[in-house]
Design a protein around this motif. Structure first.
Motif, PDB file in Angstrom:
ATOM      1  N   LEU A 186     -28.753  33.616 -19.094  1.00  0.00           N
ATOM      2  CA  LEU A 186     -29.343  34.587 -20.014  1.00  0.00           C
ATOM      3  C   LEU A 186     -30.729  34.072 -20.398  1.00  0.00           C
ATOM      4  O   LEU A 186     -30.868  33.139 -21.189  1.00  0.00           O
ATOM      5  N   ASN A 187     -31.735  34.677 -19.823  1.00  0.00           N
ATOM      6  CA  ASN A 187     -33.131  34.333 -20.049  1.00  0.00           C
ATOM      7  C   ASN A 187     -33.490  34.543 -21.521  1.00  0.00           C
ATOM      8  O   ASN A 187     -33.384  35.663 -22.029  1.00  0.00           O
ATOM      9  N   ASP A 188     -33.927  33.492 -22.216  1.00  0.00           N
ATOM     10  CA  ASP A 188     -34.183  33.630 -23.654  1.00  0.00           C
ATOM     11  C   ASP A 188     -35.461  34.397 -23.964  1.00  0.00           C
ATOM     12  O   ASP A 188     -35.742  34.696 -25.127  1.00  0.00           O
ATOM     13  N   LYS A 189     -36.232  34.744 -22.928  1.00  0.00           N
ATOM     14  CA  LYS A 189     -37.429  35.562 -23.131  1.00  0.00           C
ATOM     15  C   LYS A 189     -37.283  36.964 -22.529  1.00  0.00           C
ATOM     16  O   LYS A 189     -38.262  37.714 -22.456  1.00  0.00           O
TER      17      LYS A 189
ATOM     18  N   ILE B 297     -34.159  44.268 -16.681  1.00  0.00           N
ATOM     19  CA  ILE B 297     -33.983  43.013 -17.416  1.00  0.00           C
ATOM     20  C   ILE B 297     -34.028  41.849 -16.435  1.00  0.00           C
ATOM     21  O   ILE B 297     -33.302  41.838 -15.438  1.00  0.00           O
ATOM     22  N   ARG B 298     -34.860  40.845 -16.744  1.00  0.00           N
ATOM     23  CA  ARG B 298     -34.978  39.677 -15.882  1.00  0.00           C
ATOM     24  C   ARG B 298     -33.997  38.595 -16.374  1.00  0.00           C
ATOM     25  O   ARG B 298     -34.353  37.653 -17.074  1.00  0.00           O
ATOM     26  N   ALA B 299     -32.745  38.745 -15.986  1.00  0.00           N
ATOM     27  CA  ALA B 299     -31.677  37.827 -16.413  1.00  0.00           C
ATOM     28  C   ALA B 299     -30.377  38.328 -15.813  1.00  0.00           C
ATOM     29  O   ALA B 299     -30.288  39.447 -15.304  1.00  0.00           O
ATOM     30  N   GLY B 300     -29.348  37.499 -15.896  1.00  0.00           N
ATOM     31  CA  GLY B 300     -28.000  37.968 -15.601  1.00  0.00           C
ATOM     32  C   GLY B 300     -27.790  38.405 -14.172  1.00  0.00           C
ATOM     33  O   GLY B 300     -28.122  37.691 -13.226  1.00  0.00           O
TER      34      GLY B 300
ATOM     35  N   TRP C 220     -33.789  32.710  -4.386  1.00  0.00           N
ATOM     36  CA  TRP C 220     -35.109  32.883  -5.008  1.00  0.00           C
ATOM     37  C   TRP C 220     -35.264  32.020  -6.248  1.00  0.00           C
ATOM     38  O   TRP C 220     -34.344  31.906  -7.055  1.00  0.00           O
ATOM     39  N   ASN C 221     -36.422  31.410  -6.348  1.00  0.00           N
ATOM     40  CA  ASN C 221     -36.871  30.779  -7.584  1.00  0.00           C
ATOM     41  C   ASN C 221     -38.387  30.914  -7.644  1.00  0.00           C
ATOM     42  O   ASN C 221     -39.070  30.599  -6.666  1.00  0.00           O
ATOM     43  N   PRO C 222     -38.951  31.369  -8.778  1.00  0.00           N
ATOM     44  CA  PRO C 222     -40.389  31.666  -8.831  1.00  0.00           C
ATOM     45  C   PRO C 222     -41.280  30.428  -8.935  1.00  0.00           C
ATOM     46  O   PRO C 222     -42.478  30.514  -8.666  1.00  0.00           O
ATOM     47  N   TRP C 223     -40.730  29.297  -9.384  1.00  0.00           N
ATOM     48  CA  TRP C 223     -41.462  28.052  -9.585  1.00  0.00           C
ATOM     49  C   TRP C 223     -42.551  28.247 -10.646  1.00  0.00           C
ATOM     50  O   TRP C 223     -42.460  29.168 -11.480  1.00  0.00           O
ATOM     51  N   ILE C 224     -43.568  27.392 -10.661  1.00  0.00           N
ATOM     52  CA  ILE C 224     -44.458  27.278 -11.809  1.00  0.00           C
ATOM     53  C   ILE C 224     -45.391  28.473 -11.962  1.00  0.00           C
ATOM     54  O   ILE C 224     -45.405  29.148 -13.000  1.00  0.00           O
ATOM     55  N   ASP C 225     -46.185  28.765 -10.945  1.00  0.00           N
ATOM     56  CA  ASP C 225     -47.238  29.772 -11.089  1.00  0.00           C
ATOM     57  C   ASP C 225     -46.678  31.168 -11.299  1.00  0.00           C
ATOM     58  O   ASP C 225     -47.182  31.933 -12.137  1.00  0.00           O
ATOM     59  N   ARG C 226     -45.645  31.524 -10.547  1.00  0.00           N
ATOM     60  CA  ARG C 226     -45.063  32.855 -10.704  1.00  0.00           C
ATOM     61  C   ARG C 226     -44.446  33.019 -12.086  1.00  0.00           C
ATOM     62  O   ARG C 226     -44.569  34.073 -12.716  1.00  0.00           O
ATOM     63  N   ALA C 227     -43.745  31.990 -12.569  1.00  0.00           N
ATOM     64  CA  ALA C 227     -43.095  32.087 -13.874  1.00  0.00           C
ATOM     65  C   ALA C 227     -44.126  32.282 -14.980  1.00  0.00           C
ATOM     66  O   ALA C 227     -43.912  33.060 -15.913  1.00  0.00           O
ATOM     67  N   VAL C 228     -45.260  31.585 -14.901  1.00  0.00           N
ATOM     68  CA  VAL C 228     -46.313  31.741 -15.909  1.00  0.00           C
ATOM     69  C   VAL C 228     -46.826  33.173 -15.945  1.00  0.00           C
ATOM     70  O   VAL C 228     -47.201  33.695 -17.006  1.00  0.00           O
TER      71      VAL C 228
ATOM     72  N   PHE D 255     -45.073  35.854 -15.491  1.00  0.00           N
ATOM     73  CA  PHE D 255     -44.077  36.780 -16.026  1.00  0.00           C
ATOM     74  C   PHE D 255     -44.176  36.794 -17.550  1.00  0.00           C
ATOM     75  O   PHE D 255     -44.077  35.745 -18.193  1.00  0.00           O
ATOM     76  N   SER D 256     -44.303  37.987 -18.122  1.00  0.00           N
ATOM     77  CA  SER D 256     -44.323  38.082 -19.588  1.00  0.00           C
ATOM     78  C   SER D 256     -42.929  37.913 -20.178  1.00  0.00           C
ATOM     79  O   SER D 256     -42.793  37.618 -21.368  1.00  0.00           O
ATOM     80  N   ASP D 257     -41.892  38.105 -19.358  1.00  0.00           N
ATOM     81  CA  ASP D 257     -40.515  38.056 -19.851  1.00  0.00           C
ATOM     82  C   ASP D 257     -39.764  36.829 -19.326  1.00  0.00           C
ATOM     83  O   ASP D 257     -38.565  36.877 -19.076  1.00  0.00           O
ATOM     84  N   MET D 258     -40.484  35.721 -19.161  1.00  0.00           N
ATOM     85  CA  MET D 258     -39.850  34.445 -18.824  1.00  0.00           C
ATOM     86  C   MET D 258     -40.694  33.332 -19.432  1.00  0.00           C
ATOM     87  O   MET D 258     -41.925  33.384 -19.380  1.00  0.00           O
ATOM     88  N   ALA D 259     -40.029  32.341 -20.017  1.00  0.00           N
ATOM     89  CA  ALA D 259     -40.751  31.179 -20.529  1.00  0.00           C
ATOM     90  C   ALA D 259     -41.462  30.471 -19.378  1.00  0.00           C
ATOM     91  O   ALA D 259     -41.010  30.508 -18.227  1.00  0.00           O
TER      92      ALA D 259
END
Length: 299
Positions: A49-52, A61-64, A246-254, A256-260
């Motif tokens: 459960l993505n806390d952001k 929803i980006r989670a679950g 899939w994993n977005p790693w550092i640059d992709r995650a930054v 995303f507005s809905d992921m820490a």
């Protein structure tokens, strides 16, 4: 058996249910029939459960476990047989049409020692936007010693309908840099980050950067080995011969507005899928069920 405890909750704009059964707790949203989290008492969560995450009407929803249907990913990357199903000229949203729709709660009932939750997305009059086909959709969730998820498509129309789809599962991990995936050795995969080239997999899959791979002709069983949490997450698929990791790693995650910014460290997606040559052609009156059972064992 224990009587399930079902609590209606609201997460920002979305109606959800928190369901306890035995030692397990499940959180699921009406929008998208979207499993948001799953955890067994005394253990780390299995479903992340993505806390952001944003819980907004009409926003996926980006989670679950998002449900991707009747196509997966970028529409233009789907086989022509899937693309031919669309009638509209408007832009096709990534991962299909049902993630941001409200589903009907069909029921929550005991089946022996297990609990079954069912969501329905019946064929709407006129079809889905730009997709005029009579296909009913049902998501079934079964809780026993594991979490079982199944997505059933039933073609009510008079013509064959071809779909791609996925149960886009986000798994909780201690740190993706320290886990690996078993069950992929010897498989071929499409490396979407390198012009969609097909490559061979040698050994288990470890993570050292952004990962977005489509594994082909997969066996039913894949596992995430997490030494820090001393557990193996075991996935057993049905109705599927492909998987997306899939994993977005550092640059992709930054971006995303809905992921820490560091959220990528705590999740890994293994998506039970029907994609590429594994798409599903549903003849009139036919049904297909895509499913995955999720459990864990101690290392």
């Amino acid at each position: 058996m224990n009587t399930p405890n079902v609590e209606a909750v609201k997460l920002d704009e979305l109606n959800c249910w928190r369901i306890r059964h035995g030692q397990a707790e499940l959180l699921v949203a009406q929008q998208g029939a979207h499993i948001l989290s799953y955890q067994v008492d005394g253990q780390p969560p299995l479903i992340w459960l993505n806390d952001k995450a944003a819980f907004k009407t009409g926003k996926s929803i980006r989670a679950g476990v998002p449900v991707c249907w009747p196509w997966f990913g970028n529409f233009e990357r789907n086989p022509q047989s899937v693309q031919a199903m669309r009638a509209g000229k408007e832009a096709a949203p990534a991962h299909g049409l049902v993630r941001a729709m409200d589903w009907e709660l069909g029921g929550i009932e005991a089946e022996g020692e297990a609990l079954k939750i069912e969501f329905l997305l019946p064929y709407p009059e006129g079809g889905l936007p730009g997709w005029p086909h009579q296909v009913d959709l049902k998501l079934s969730i079964r809780l026993d010693a594991q979490l079982h998820i199944s997505l059933t498509s039933h073609n009510q129309g008079a013509e064959t309908v071809t779909i791609s789809q996925a149960l886009h599962s986000y798994f909780a991990v201690s740190d993706v840099r320290n886990v690996h995936v078993e069950g992929v050795n010897g498989l071929s995969y499409i490396e979407t980050l390198e012009d969609w080239k097909t490559k061979p997999q040698t050994g288990d899959l470890h993570f050292t950067g952004e990962t977005d791979r489509i594994y082909l002709d997969t066996a039913p069983r894949l596992s995430i080995v997490d030494p820090s949490w001393e557990r193996r997450i075991e996935l057993t698929a049905t109705g599927s011969r492909s998987a997306v990791i899939w994993n977005p790693w550092i640059d992709r995650a930054v971006a995303f507005s809905d992921m820490a910014d560091d959220g990528w460290q705590r999740m890994l997606c293994i998506e039970t899928a029907n994609v590429m040559g594994d798409v599903v052609a549903l003849k009139p009156g036919a049904s297909h069920t895509l499913g995955v059972s999720i459990g864990s064992t101690t290392l």
